[in-house]
Scaffold this active site. Sequence first.
Site, PDB file in Angstrom:
ATOM      1  N   ARG A   1      41.365  25.429  45.135  1.00 57.16           N
ATOM      2  CA  ARG A   1      42.487  25.782  45.519  1.00 57.16           C
ATOM      3  C   ARG A   1      42.208  26.010  46.892  1.00 57.16           C
ATOM      4  O   ARG A   1      43.173  26.094  47.925  1.00 57.16           O
ATOM      5  CB  ARG A   1      43.133  26.828  44.492  1.00 57.16           C
ATOM      6  CG  ARG A   1      43.492  26.180  43.375  1.00 57.16           C
ATOM      7  CD  ARG A   1      43.983  27.270  42.148  1.00 57.16           C
ATOM      8  NE  ARG A   1      44.302  26.700  41.025  1.00 57.16           N
ATOM      9  CZ  ARG A   1      44.863  27.121  40.139  1.00 57.16           C
ATOM     10  NH1 ARG A   1      44.881  28.845  40.005  1.00 57.16           N
ATOM     11  NH2 ARG A   1      45.496  26.749  39.021  1.00 57.16           N
TER      12      ARG A   1
ATOM     13  N   ALA B   1      49.818  28.467  32.172  1.00 57.33           N
ATOM     14  CA  ALA B   1      49.129  28.826  31.127  1.00 57.33           C
ATOM     15  C   ALA B   1      48.265  27.787  30.284  1.00 57.33           C
ATOM     16  O   ALA B   1      47.950  27.939  29.238  1.00 57.33           O
ATOM     17  CB  ALA B   1      50.206  29.446  30.226  1.00 57.33           C
TER      18      ALA B   1
END
Length: 458
Positions: free
Chosen positions: A284, A48
């Site tokens: 990523r 988050a």
Amino acid sequence: QNQSYDVVVIGAGGAGFAAAVEAKSKGANVVLLEKMPTVGGNSLISGAEMNVAGSWVQKNLNINDDTPERFAEDTLKGGDFKGDPEIVKVMTVNALPTAEWLKNTVGVQFEDDNVFQFGGHSRKRALIPHGHTGTEFITKFSALADKMGIPVITNMKAEELIKDKDGRVVGVKAVSAGKDYTFNAKGGVVLATGGFGANAEMVKKYNPSIDERFKTTDAPGTTGEALYMAERAGGQLVNMGYIQTYPICDPISGVIELIADARFDGAILVNQEGKRFVEELERRDVISKAILDQPGAYAYVLWNDNIGKISNTVKIHDTEYDAFTKQGIMHTADTLKEAAEFFKIDPAALQATVDRVNKFAKDGKDLDFNHRAGLKDLSTGKYYIIKAVPSTHHTMGGLKINTKAEVLDANGKPIPGLFAAGEVTGTTHGTNRLGGNAYTDIMVFGRIAGAGAAAQAK
Ligand code: ADP
């Protein structure tokens, strides 16, 4: 069972809550539907962090040269320029006012002395919520929805959008415990149903390279049927093959190892041979692929107290620490030798890697992989080492929306009464979502969708 509202929001994750609260604050009568027994979706289990350029925390840390333009440039570049520049502009420009709204109106608490720099970002700009998970957001949103009188109906699955004779979306058919319900929406329906990363079949359908080898980091409700529901109503799906794997996950369950976020403070990645093989702050997709290319298709994340004290992940994620240690995929050691031996890595090889890292840290230049934030000294313990594999994480594709969060049809025309925000949309991130951009995207567009639907109820 027939109920009428101004705005019907489907999916009680971050985007859905933001839409519902915003619509309600604009005077609309709102309902929020959630198919699972509990709210939160992927937003709840996420780390988050939320990227914002020019935040109060950056100011506290003397980072004064960040701008929405820089943030947009990083985002577009990170997604190989397949994201929609207009959408990205709206996201990056609205990030700061939205974060201020979260802080001041929703009551979300952010750390005021640290920000993360996720891979692909040229500045440290990710705000960190208290506890480093989405629980901080979802708890505050739930409380606020309650206070504002927004009904949040769980175990209620939306199955079909309802259109009137002019093609306007005027409601949704839903099912709960085998019973049919109809929710009429005078202003509009907001789709905030998240992605499809937990639907292995759908993932493989759109991207055959992500096959049975991959587990998922996602919440069980992330199964994407709502994308087909929107498609049946005329919505255009784009970029569906762009599916992100998260590189650092539990080899047993597939969940993200948030404890290994020490990587953003200088933890290194090594393979079974004790060697580094990629820049630790790479994208990523790049890191995931690099890990799959290593012997055994896994890697280790290694850090020490010198790094660990910065954002304290071992302490903050203490339940993970206990669980991973018990599973035997994480180990804490006083010496590097002991850390190596636990995982049967050659201690001399690991020592040689660490010596090199220490030298690069001292010289301020990583000659092997050009670590963008600069390596950190790893010469003293304790050491923390955790085994990691990539898992399916975020589906970048989804519904095509415009800057007003209106869902577009095959001809690029808005479908009246239908809005979408969050992971269900497919226009923001391009081939690859940068870390910390999901929360910015879902919050900014959740609010826009909620406000848009509320305005049409007038
Ligand atoms: P975002 O980050 O975009 O807000 P999340 O994954 O956090 O996405 O939230 C999406 C929520 O939508 C999840 O809680 C999921 O269970 C819920 N959901 C998905 N499909 C439906 C549906 N057809 N009806 C109701 N809720 C749904």
